[in-house]
Design an enzyme around this catalytic site. Structure first.
Site, PDB file in Angstrom:
ATOM      1  N   CYS A   1      -6.827  -5.191  -1.652  1.00 26.81           N
ATOM      2  CA  CYS A   1      -7.702  -5.953  -1.168  1.00 26.81           C
ATOM      3  C   CYS A   1      -8.294  -6.663  -2.448  1.00 26.81           C
ATOM      4  O   CYS A   1      -8.743  -7.930  -2.223  1.00 26.81           O
ATOM      5  CB  CYS A   1      -8.660  -5.216  -0.447  1.00 26.81           C
ATOM      6  SG  CYS A   1      -9.820  -3.998  -1.362  1.00 26.81           S
TER       7      CYS A   1
ATOM      8  N   ASP B   1     -11.729 -13.391   4.483  1.00 24.06           N
ATOM      9  CA  ASP B   1     -10.872 -12.353   3.960  1.00 24.06           C
ATOM     10  C   ASP B   1      -9.230 -12.507   3.873  1.00 24.06           C
ATOM     11  O   ASP B   1      -8.653 -12.766   5.089  1.00 24.06           O
ATOM     12  CB  ASP B   1     -11.075 -10.972   4.875  1.00 24.06           C
ATOM     13  CG  ASP B   1     -10.590  -9.671   4.236  1.00 24.06           C
ATOM     14  OD1 ASP B   1      -9.940  -9.709   3.398  1.00 24.06           O
ATOM     15  OD2 ASP B   1     -10.903  -8.607   4.853  1.00 24.06           O
TER      16      ASP B   1
ATOM     17  N   TYR C   1      -7.070   4.446  -0.160  1.00 20.61           N
ATOM     18  CA  TYR C   1      -8.036   3.828  -0.068  1.00 20.61           C
ATOM     19  C   TYR C   1      -8.401   3.131   1.348  1.00 20.61           C
ATOM     20  O   TYR C   1      -9.452   2.739   1.680  1.00 20.61           O
ATOM     21  CB  TYR C   1      -8.543   2.921  -1.276  1.00 20.61           C
ATOM     22  CG  TYR C   1      -8.189   1.509  -1.020  1.00 20.61           C
ATOM     23  CD1 TYR C   1      -8.888   0.545  -0.687  1.00 20.61           C
ATOM     24  CD2 TYR C   1      -6.596   1.102  -1.455  1.00 20.61           C
ATOM     25  CE1 TYR C   1      -8.548  -0.841  -0.605  1.00 20.61           C
ATOM     26  CE2 TYR C   1      -6.133  -0.265  -1.169  1.00 20.61           C
ATOM     27  CZ  TYR C   1      -7.245  -0.947  -0.708  1.00 20.61           C
ATOM     28  OH  TYR C   1      -6.809  -2.285  -0.840  1.00 20.61           O
TER      29      TYR C   1
ATOM     30  N   GLU D   1     -31.545  -3.212  14.257  1.00 21.90           N
ATOM     31  CA  GLU D   1     -30.230  -2.905  14.276  1.00 21.90           C
ATOM     32  C   GLU D   1     -29.412  -2.401  15.442  1.00 21.90           C
ATOM     33  O   GLU D   1     -28.220  -2.649  15.727  1.00 21.90           O
ATOM     34  CB  GLU D   1     -30.068  -1.729  13.067  1.00 21.90           C
ATOM     35  CG  GLU D   1     -28.561  -1.370  12.634  1.00 21.90           C
ATOM     36  CD  GLU D   1     -28.266  -0.219  13.150  1.00 21.90           C
ATOM     37  OE1 GLU D   1     -26.757  -0.118  13.058  1.00 21.90           O
ATOM     38  OE2 GLU D   1     -28.753   0.433  13.606  1.00 21.90           O
TER      39      GLU D   1
ATOM     40  N   TRP E   1       0.829  -1.118  -0.122  1.00 18.19           N
ATOM     41  CA  TRP E   1      -0.028  -0.022  -0.088  1.00 18.19           C
ATOM     42  C   TRP E   1       0.910   1.230   0.053  1.00 18.19           C
ATOM     43  O   TRP E   1       0.391   2.321   0.320  1.00 18.19           O
ATOM     44  CB  TRP E   1      -0.890   0.021   1.091  1.00 18.19           C
ATOM     45  CG  TRP E   1      -1.981  -1.028   1.177  1.00 18.19           C
ATOM     46  CD1 TRP E   1      -3.352  -0.702   0.798  1.00 18.19           C
ATOM     47  CD2 TRP E   1      -2.035  -2.414   1.416  1.00 18.19           C
ATOM     48  NE1 TRP E   1      -4.132  -1.823   0.797  1.00 18.19           N
ATOM     49  CE2 TRP E   1      -3.046  -2.795   1.054  1.00 18.19           C
ATOM     50  CE3 TRP E   1      -1.045  -3.352   1.952  1.00 18.19           C
ATOM     51  CZ2 TRP E   1      -3.460  -4.094   1.533  1.00 18.19           C
ATOM     52  CZ3 TRP E   1      -1.326  -4.627   2.061  1.00 18.19           C
ATOM     53  CH2 TRP E   1      -2.235  -4.993   1.863  1.00 18.19           C
TER      54      TRP E   1
ATOM     55  N   ASP F   1     -20.333   2.146  15.109  1.00 17.76           N
ATOM     56  CA  ASP F   1     -20.798   3.365  15.221  1.00 17.76           C
ATOM     57  C   ASP F   1     -19.436   4.094  15.358  1.00 17.76           C
ATOM     58  O   ASP F   1     -18.516   3.837  15.867  1.00 17.76           O
ATOM     59  CB  ASP F   1     -21.279   3.617  16.349  1.00 17.76           C
ATOM     60  CG  ASP F   1     -22.928   3.332  16.213  1.00 17.76           C
ATOM     61  OD1 ASP F   1     -23.358   2.810  15.203  1.00 17.76           O
ATOM     62  OD2 ASP F   1     -23.846   3.227  17.078  1.00 17.76           O
TER      63      ASP F   1
ATOM     64  N   ASN G   1     -20.778  -2.498  10.531  1.00 18.35           N
ATOM     65  CA  ASN G   1     -21.943  -1.980  11.588  1.00 18.35           C
ATOM     66  C   ASN G   1     -21.600  -1.299  12.827  1.00 18.35           C
ATOM     67  O   ASN G   1     -22.168  -1.136  13.924  1.00 18.35           O
ATOM     68  CB  ASN G   1     -22.876  -3.021  11.870  1.00 18.35           C
ATOM     69  CG  ASN G   1     -24.272  -2.552  12.120  1.00 18.35           C
ATOM     70  OD1 ASN G   1     -24.648  -1.437  11.967  1.00 18.35           O
ATOM     71  ND2 ASN G   1     -25.117  -3.446  12.858  1.00 18.35           N
TER      72      ASN G   1
ATOM     73  N   HIS H   1     -13.526  -1.768   0.862  1.00 17.54           N
ATOM     74  CA  HIS H   1     -12.505  -2.944   1.090  1.00 17.54           C
ATOM     75  C   HIS H   1     -13.375  -4.125   0.558  1.00 17.54           C
ATOM     76  O   HIS H   1     -14.543  -4.282   0.605  1.00 17.54           O
ATOM     77  CB  HIS H   1     -12.559  -2.975   2.690  1.00 17.54           C
ATOM     78  CG  HIS H   1     -11.545  -4.399   2.838  1.00 17.54           C
ATOM     79  ND1 HIS H   1     -10.318  -4.635   2.500  1.00 17.54           N
ATOM     80  CD2 HIS H   1     -11.716  -5.448   3.879  1.00 17.54           C
ATOM     81  CE1 HIS H   1      -9.703  -5.718   2.749  1.00 17.54           C
ATOM     82  NE2 HIS H   1     -10.708  -6.086   3.759  1.00 17.54           N
TER      83      HIS H   1
ATOM     84  N   GLU I   1     -30.689   0.509   8.690  1.00 15.52           N
ATOM     85  CA  GLU I   1     -30.023   1.584   9.903  1.00 15.52           C
ATOM     86  C   GLU I   1     -31.109   2.248  10.668  1.00 15.52           C
ATOM     87  O   GLU I   1     -32.088   2.512  10.098  1.00 15.52           O
ATOM     88  CB  GLU I   1     -29.300   2.567   8.975  1.00 15.52           C
ATOM     89  CG  GLU I   1     -28.272   2.220   8.186  1.00 15.52           C
ATOM     90  CD  GLU I   1     -27.016   1.964   9.248  1.00 15.52           C
ATOM     91  OE1 GLU I   1     -27.039   1.960  10.338  1.00 15.52           O
ATOM     92  OE2 GLU I   1     -25.991   1.629   8.674  1.00 15.52           O
TER      93      GLU I   1
END
Length: 784
Positions: free
Chosen positions: A371, A453, A616, A547, A335, A495, A493, A430, A542
């Site tokens: 990625c 991943d 990115y 949620e 990167w 915050d 997800n 990603h 959302e």
């Protein structure tokens, strides 16, 4: 450009393999801005070709690349030579004793067009090996030295895989001859007998170990005479079977099986949520040498042969082996923006070259990837092994570094970011993978899509890998379920929590941004090149009660379980909007800041803005512009502020992906409410246009015109095109050199298609000043 040489570098030697693509001929034209293209007659073209030194075109370079092809040779495999048959000894087939039963030959019936490979959906793989899917019957023919008698003769088969086959580990399989086949066990039955030949139908269990098997046939008499053993000269390859209900990777939808197992091309998404870009990727799982490369990766991994029947184990190992971070895996991540000793990640459009290079160099990691490349290779390997998989892009993807399950932003007393504390980041996008399987190791309801991943971000049990994590568990906030569910939950997800430093050095929570991460989670749609939004699979709507419950459930298992104790009131909001497709490379970047007063009282605020060039991955290179914007709002007023970043301010600062982060912070004078927003955006680059020329017929030459226009008011240095088309031509590079400001480049590729059906010709551009420049053309190739 006159006098410059056009170089084409191919990835495999012409004619090296039967059925390989014929040589490619390329013509190059660079038309500078303001110049008119001149047409020439056939005679002049013929004269220039026969005597180029005497008849040069003033602004066009056209080469017959047949004489100028530089081949990067892969190591030539040793020729397979049948050894001379030794004299019969103990344990080998022999016919010295009259009447003694022995095997003369074994036909694995491995033709692509034959019943075995058609029924096992392996007819697309290159080569003539017997490639099977577990949990399904297959047939072989055995020729004996005399007719087989069930009354006096005995015959059984053995399959062995791995360096130390053991019956107890399932790597040494003894297959008896039975009268009736039963499911879920290794058995063989004679289904046809003609003279000295018998045809056997063989059944395999749905949990069989995958990989290469060696086959032997042992014969004897029922009296217990000495046995004779025949070893087949060809191996059998066993794969996962998503068509078999008993297999853990069973997928009960034929269209989805065609997409997630059999489709050898796809789309990978990138950019930002407001400027979603897409590029075609050649997975090439059936291409020559790819199956061997995928099984080689398994051999290089830590997983013993006995563990290769468990899809969860296999996927977990693949996620580690695709990156080279700690186990000499396939691809080196980079990167830094410096790729001088390898290939720029944005230049790849295919997994084929990477996997073949890794295999041919006996496991030397390939440079470089990011990625989307890691994801593309993972899709190739999993589909090749028979595990349904897809590449998935998450926009505004959080990287939680302290297992808090929140994305934390630390500000000083003046509401300015404290860079050394802001270790969490939010990537523009990603890319990872989903793979489909049952999860017998988890509570019911957690099977189906699993996130995996291969990009090396954080270690899991001491190794850079991630998953498989149940997508259902992620959606529900059940982060205590393995593997690596907390990390993926935070990506989609978490915050974004803003903390302000107090005068005594402590921090207080001043704002919680609940919709900051996990937007527009995307994958290619089944059966088309459209984008499918799968956000609802990863998270509830959302701000819905479900949620919020999922977020708070997950946070209780993180390092900051009390973060949700203090709610923050809001009556002023701020957001950033991007018009149309967004700013374009080479021009001023223009955005709109929308400030809304949701109260019945007037409001005043000062908004501090700063924009930084960003990788990115969410890592900032440096701030390039700061300003303050006073805002006065009447009751229920909505105000739009035009924000501009001039080209002159960013032209020399760009990094890969041409991405920026705009950070807005402020405080409402009347209520002391904190306003905060972080928005990422990128500069759009032009596409490469590919136009097919002529009829697309197997064995008949056709052409494709590839055009690109430099969008910058400056020269592009060292431009290289990479062109590939599965079934059309081998992948190769075309070295163009420098391209002037606003100049147009035209390449004409001449090639001979060698596989029928729908095909994609893919091109990408690689140079220091531009990235993510690519194009694709759909070509339907007809049979002769």
């Amino acid at each position: 450009m006159p006098g410059e040489r056009l170089t084409v570098r191919t990835t495999s030697e012409i004619g090296r393999f039967p059925g390989a693509a014929p040589p490619t001929r390329v013509e190059l034209t660079i038309q500078n801005e303001g110049e008119k293209k001149q047409e020439e007659g056939g005679c002049l073209w013929w004269l220039r070709k026969m005597c180029p030194c005497c008849c040069k075109h003033p602004n066009t370079t056209s080469y017959d690349v047949t004489d100028k092809v530089e081949f990067t040779k892969l190591p030539t495999p040793a020729a397979v030579v049948d050894p001379p048959k030794p004299k019969p000894e103990n344990g080998e087939a022999k016919e010295t004793d009259e009447g003694k039963l022995s095997v003369c030959s074994v036909d694995l019936l491995s033709s692509k067009a034959g019943q075995n490979r058609q029924e096992h959906h392996t007819d697309l793989y290159h080569g003539d090996e017997l490639i099977l899917r577990r949990g399904q019957t297959f047939q072989i023919e055995v020729e004996l030295n005399r007719p087989f008698s069930t009354d006096t003769d005995k015959l059984y088969l053995e399959l062995k895989t791995g360096s130390l086959p053991l019956v107890s580990k399932g790597t040494h399989v003894i297959i008896p001859l039975v009268k009736h086949l039963e499911d879920e066990r290794w058995e063989a039955k004679i289904v046809e007998q003609n003279g000295n030949k018998i045809k056997l139908s063989i059944n395999s269990p749905a949990n069989a170990v995958i990989g290469f098997y060696e086959l032997t046939v042992t014969t004897s008499s029922l009296k217990g005479d000495a046995t004779t053993t025949y070893t087949s000269s060809k191996n059998i390859v066993m794969l996962f079977n998503p068509w078999c209900e008993e297999d853990s990777v069973f997928l009960d939808n034929e269209e989805e099986r065609k997409e997630y197992v059999l489709n050898d091309t796809g789309r990978i998404y990138y950019g930002t949520e407001k400027q979603i870009g897409a590029r075609t990727w050649n997975f090439g799982q059936f291409h020559e040498g790819i199956l061997e490369a995928c099984l080689f990766i398994m051999e290089k991994s830590e997983i013993p042969p006995s563990g290769r029947g468990d899809a969860v184990n296999v996927v977990r190992v693949i996620s580690a082996m695709i990156n080279a971070q700690d186990d000499y895996g396939v691809l080196v991540g980079n990167w830094s923006g410096n790729y001088y000793d390898g290939v720029s990640p944005t230049a790849w459009s295919s997994s084929v070259e990477i996997l073949k290079k890794y295999h041919s160099t006996n496991g030397t990691p390939v440079s470089y990837g990011q990625c989307w490349v890691f994801s593309g290779i993972t899709t190739t390997v999993l589909r090749c092994l028979g595990i349904p998989s897809r590449s998935v892009t998450n926009f505004q993807s959080a990287h939680d570094t302290d297992v808090s399950l929140t994305t934390d932003v630390y500000l000083n007393e003046n509401l300015e970011p404290i860079d050394y504390l802001n270790r969490d980041s939010v990537w523009n996008f990603h890319v990872w993978n989903d793979c489909w399987m049952a999860r017998p190791d988890l509570p019911p309801g957690n099977g189906g899509w699993q996130a995996v991943d291969a990009t090396p971000q954080e270690t899991s049990q001491g190794t850079f890998r991630c998953g498989p994590a149940s997508v259902n568990a992620i959606r529900s906030g059940h982060v205590y379920l393995k593997h690596d569910t907390p990390f993926v939950f935070a990506e989609v997800n978490s915050d974004k929590i803003y903390w302000q430093r107090n005068l005594d050095g402590t921090f207080k929570q001043i704002y919680s941004e609940k919709k900051a991460v996990g937007h527009c989670i995307s994958t290619k749609a089944v059966g088309s090149d459209k984008r499918a939004d799968i956000t609802s699979l990863y998270k509830h709507e959302e701000d819905s009660e479900e949620e919020r419950i999922a977020v708070e459930t997950a946070s209780r298992y993180g390092s900051k379980p009390d973060v949700y104790s203090t709610p923050v009131a809001e009556d002023v909001s701020v957001e950033v909007k991007v018009d149309g497709e967004g700013p374009r490379m080479g021009a001023d970047a223009q955005l709109k800041i929308l400030v809304k007063n949701l109260s019945s009282q007037p409001r005043q605020a000062t908004i501090h803005s700063q924009v930084a060039v960003m990788y990115y991955t969410g890592v900032l290179k440096g701030t390039i512009k700061k300003e303050q914007m006073p805002v006065e709002l009447s009751p229920n007023e909505e105000k739009t502020i035009d924000w501009v970043l001039p080209y002159q301010q960013y032209q020399s600062q760009l990094v890969d992906q041409a991405a920026f982060m705009l950070t807005l912070c402020g405080r409402v004078t009347e209520t002391k409410q904190v306003l905060a927003n972080q928005t990422t955006f990128r500069l759009r680059t032009p596409d490469i246009t590919i136009t097919p020329i002529g009829d697309a017929v197997v064995g008949k030459e056709m052409a494709a015109k590839i055009t690109f226009t430099n969008p910058l008011p400056s020269t592009l240095k060292g431009v290289v095109f990479r062109v590939e088309g599965l079934g059309l031509q081998e992948g190769h590079e075309v070295v163009v050199g420098d391209v002037g400001a606003h100049s147009k480049v035209t390449l004409t590729e001449h090639f001979i298609p060698f596989q029928p059906g729908p095909r994609k010709l893919v091109a990408s551009l690689d140079c220091e000043q531009l990235s993510q420049v690519h194009g694709v053309a759909d070509i339907v190739v007809l049979e002769q």
